[in-house]
Scaffold this active site. Structure first.
Site, PDB file in Angstrom:
ATOM      1  N   CYS A   1       6.193 -21.727   5.240  1.00  0.00           N
ATOM      2  CA  CYS A   1       5.406 -22.255   4.105  1.00  0.00           C
ATOM      3  C   CYS A   1       4.797 -21.147   3.249  1.00  0.00           C
ATOM      4  O   CYS A   1       4.180 -21.429   2.227  1.00  0.00           O
ATOM      5  CB  CYS A   1       4.317 -23.198   4.618  1.00  0.00           C
ATOM      6  SG  CYS A   1       2.998 -22.381   5.553  1.00  0.00           S
TER       7      CYS A   1
ATOM      8  N   GLN B   1      -0.725   3.579  -0.100  1.00  0.00           N
ATOM      9  CA  GLN B   1       0.450   3.103   0.648  1.00  0.00           C
ATOM     10  C   GLN B   1       0.020   2.683   2.049  1.00  0.00           C
ATOM     11  O   GLN B   1       0.820   2.169   2.820  1.00  0.00           O
ATOM     12  CB  GLN B   1       1.494   4.225   0.759  1.00  0.00           C
ATOM     13  CG  GLN B   1       1.997   4.723  -0.572  1.00  0.00           C
ATOM     14  CD  GLN B   1       2.691   6.072  -0.429  1.00  0.00           C
ATOM     15  OE1 GLN B   1       3.886   6.147  -0.167  1.00  0.00           O
ATOM     16  NE2 GLN B   1       1.951   7.148  -0.580  1.00  0.00           N
TER      17      GLN B   1
ATOM     18  N   HIS C   1       1.467  -1.452  -0.193  1.00  0.00           N
ATOM     19  CA  HIS C   1       2.316  -1.856   0.937  1.00  0.00           C
ATOM     20  C   HIS C   1       1.686  -2.970   1.778  1.00  0.00           C
ATOM     21  O   HIS C   1       2.089  -3.173   2.922  1.00  0.00           O
ATOM     22  CB  HIS C   1       2.658  -0.637   1.805  1.00  0.00           C
ATOM     23  CG  HIS C   1       3.581   0.336   1.126  1.00  0.00           C
ATOM     24  ND1 HIS C   1       3.857   1.602   1.609  1.00  0.00           N
ATOM     25  CD2 HIS C   1       4.319   0.214  -0.011  1.00  0.00           C
ATOM     26  CE1 HIS C   1       4.704   2.219   0.794  1.00  0.00           C
ATOM     27  NE2 HIS C   1       4.985   1.403  -0.197  1.00  0.00           N
TER      28      HIS C   1
ATOM     29  N   CYS D   1       3.361 -16.673   6.506  1.00  0.00           N
ATOM     30  CA  CYS D   1       4.306 -17.594   7.143  1.00  0.00           C
ATOM     31  C   CYS D   1       5.693 -17.437   6.528  1.00  0.00           C
ATOM     32  O   CYS D   1       5.833 -17.396   5.302  1.00  0.00           O
ATOM     33  CB  CYS D   1       3.811 -19.031   6.992  1.00  0.00           C
ATOM     34  SG  CYS D   1       4.948 -20.191   7.771  1.00  0.00           S
TER      35      CYS D   1
ATOM     36  N   VAL E   1      -1.808   0.660   5.103  1.00  0.00           N
ATOM     37  CA  VAL E   1      -2.037  -0.766   5.367  1.00  0.00           C
ATOM     38  C   VAL E   1      -3.246  -0.954   6.286  1.00  0.00           C
ATOM     39  O   VAL E   1      -3.504  -2.049   6.755  1.00  0.00           O
ATOM     40  CB  VAL E   1      -0.773  -1.408   5.996  1.00  0.00           C
ATOM     41  CG1 VAL E   1       0.394  -1.393   5.006  1.00  0.00           C
ATOM     42  CG2 VAL E   1      -0.369  -0.715   7.307  1.00  0.00           C
TER      43      VAL E   1
ATOM     44  N   CYS F   1       2.386 -24.668  10.675  1.00  0.00           N
ATOM     45  CA  CYS F   1       3.550 -25.479  10.276  1.00  0.00           C
ATOM     46  C   CYS F   1       4.705 -25.315  11.259  1.00  0.00           C
ATOM     47  O   CYS F   1       5.736 -25.985  11.140  1.00  0.00           O
ATOM     48  CB  CYS F   1       3.998 -25.115   8.853  1.00  0.00           C
ATOM     49  SG  CYS F   1       4.931 -23.573   8.736  1.00  0.00           S
TER      50      CYS F   1
ATOM     51  N   GLY G   1      -2.451  13.231   0.857  1.00  0.00           N
ATOM     52  CA  GLY G   1      -1.971  12.879   2.192  1.00  0.00           C
ATOM     53  C   GLY G   1      -0.726  12.010   2.206  1.00  0.00           C
ATOM     54  O   GLY G   1      -0.602  11.126   3.049  1.00  0.00           O
ATOM     55  N   THR G   2       0.172  12.279   1.285  1.00  0.00           N
ATOM     56  CA  THR G   2       1.439  11.526   1.312  1.00  0.00           C
ATOM     57  C   THR G   2       2.610  12.480   1.181  1.00  0.00           C
ATOM     58  O   THR G   2       2.537  13.463   0.445  1.00  0.00           O
ATOM     59  CB  THR G   2       1.500  10.446   0.203  1.00  0.00           C
ATOM     60  OG1 THR G   2       2.815   9.862   0.203  1.00  0.00           O
ATOM     61  CG2 THR G   2       1.192  10.985  -1.179  1.00  0.00           C
TER      62      THR G   2
ATOM     63  N   ASN H   1      -2.854  18.198   0.446  1.00  0.00           N
ATOM     64  CA  ASN H   1      -2.006  17.953   1.614  1.00  0.00           C
ATOM     65  C   ASN H   1      -2.114  19.166   2.543  1.00  0.00           C
ATOM     66  O   ASN H   1      -2.353  20.279   2.073  1.00  0.00           O
ATOM     67  CB  ASN H   1      -0.542  17.759   1.166  1.00  0.00           C
ATOM     68  CG  ASN H   1       0.284  17.015   2.194  1.00  0.00           C
ATOM     69  OD1 ASN H   1       0.377  17.435   3.354  1.00  0.00           O
ATOM     70  ND2 ASN H   1       0.874  15.904   1.789  1.00  0.00           N
TER      71      ASN H   1
END
Ligand code: OAD
Length: 236
Positions: free
Chosen positions: A126, A97, A115, A123, A99, A146, A183-184, A209
């Site tokens: 576009c 999860q 995620h 964008c 990023v 654009c 770890g979640t 955890n």
């Protein structure tokens, strides 16, 4: 711990679901808990399509700040242990999860970024997606060639997960002998739903955890402690 080490030694297929806790020891803030981001900021102000439509500058300033923190972070022993485990197990999928990209940096290959990635921009006009690692960003909010606004290449609350990646995560979970939950807080769906899928498919579910979660009493083994300490012990 001993039992889990034995299970891992004989496993043919392992799936892992990680969350912000695996990167905590790298200095990346988690979302929940006393020092969590959601103590200081409201998700609905910063991590939803509505928030971005209302105030793209504010949303981008927050992402730009997180990008600068993550740019300084290095993988920790937990990330490296998972990369090592991948080399030993015939079939291995790392579903995350997070990023921050730290799993890839530590050498993990088969990473499913549920995620998205904080280093990607997309964008709003576009829909072109690209990688942008500049910190700080030279212009906030950033714009596409654009002319339309760029948005962070992450999944926000209220948005669907990338369908192909979710499908691969489900398939990997269904075929896993062992499913590690690391770890979640396991409260954000659909990601947390993989635990039920793993159980229903007959996998042994092991959680790592520092504190119990809502799922801790529904799994096979709960190992309490930091992932940066316990994961290396599991594969030692
Ligand atoms: P959370 O911040 O909700 O949970 C982090 C978990 O890691 C908690 O259960 C902690 O107890 C645990 N933890 C902290 N330090 C640890 C350590 N050193 N070793 C092991 N465990 C540790 O983060 P996530 O579960 O990843 O989504 O949050 C899920 C999603 O909610 C995120 O992807 C993000 C967030 O809002 C979106 O932004 C869509």
């Amino acid at each position: 711990m001993h039992a889990v080490r034995e299970w891992l030694k004989h496993a043919r297929s392992v799936a892992v679901l990680t969350g912000a806790g695996v990167s905590a020891e790298s200095g990346v803030p988690t979302f929940r808990g006393n020092n969590g981001l959601w103590k200081r900021y409201r998700p609905e102000d910063l991590a939803t399509p509505d928030a971005f439509a209302r105030d793209p500058k504010l949303v981008w300033e927050w992402y730009d700040w997180r990008r600068s923190l993550i740019a300084q972070a290095k993988p920790n022993e937990g990330h490296y242990a998972l990369a090592e485990l991948e080399k030993r197990v015939p079939s291995f999928s790392l579903i995350t999860q997070n990023v921050d990209g730290l799993h890839e940096l530590s050498g993990s290959r088969n990473v499913l970024n549920l995620h998205g990635s904080i280093w990607k921009v997309r964008c709003t006009g576009c829909e072109r997606e690209s990688v942008d690692r500049q910190t700080p960003l030279p212009e906030i909010p950033p714009k596409c060639e654009c002319g339309a606004l760029l948005r962070p290449g992450v999944v926000w609350f209220g948005e669907a997960l990338p369908p192909r990646i979710w499908q691969d995560a489900e398939t990997a979970t269904r075929s896993a002998d062992i499913f590690l939950l690391v770890g979640t807080s396991a409260i954000v769906y659909p990601a947390a739903g993989l635990v039920q899928i793993a159980k229903a498919s007959g996998a042994r579910v092991v959680e790592i955890n520092i504190a119990e979660t809502v799922l801790s009493d529904r799994i096979d083994e709960f190992l309490q402690g930091r992932s940066g300490e316990l994961l290396p012990q599991l594969i030692a």
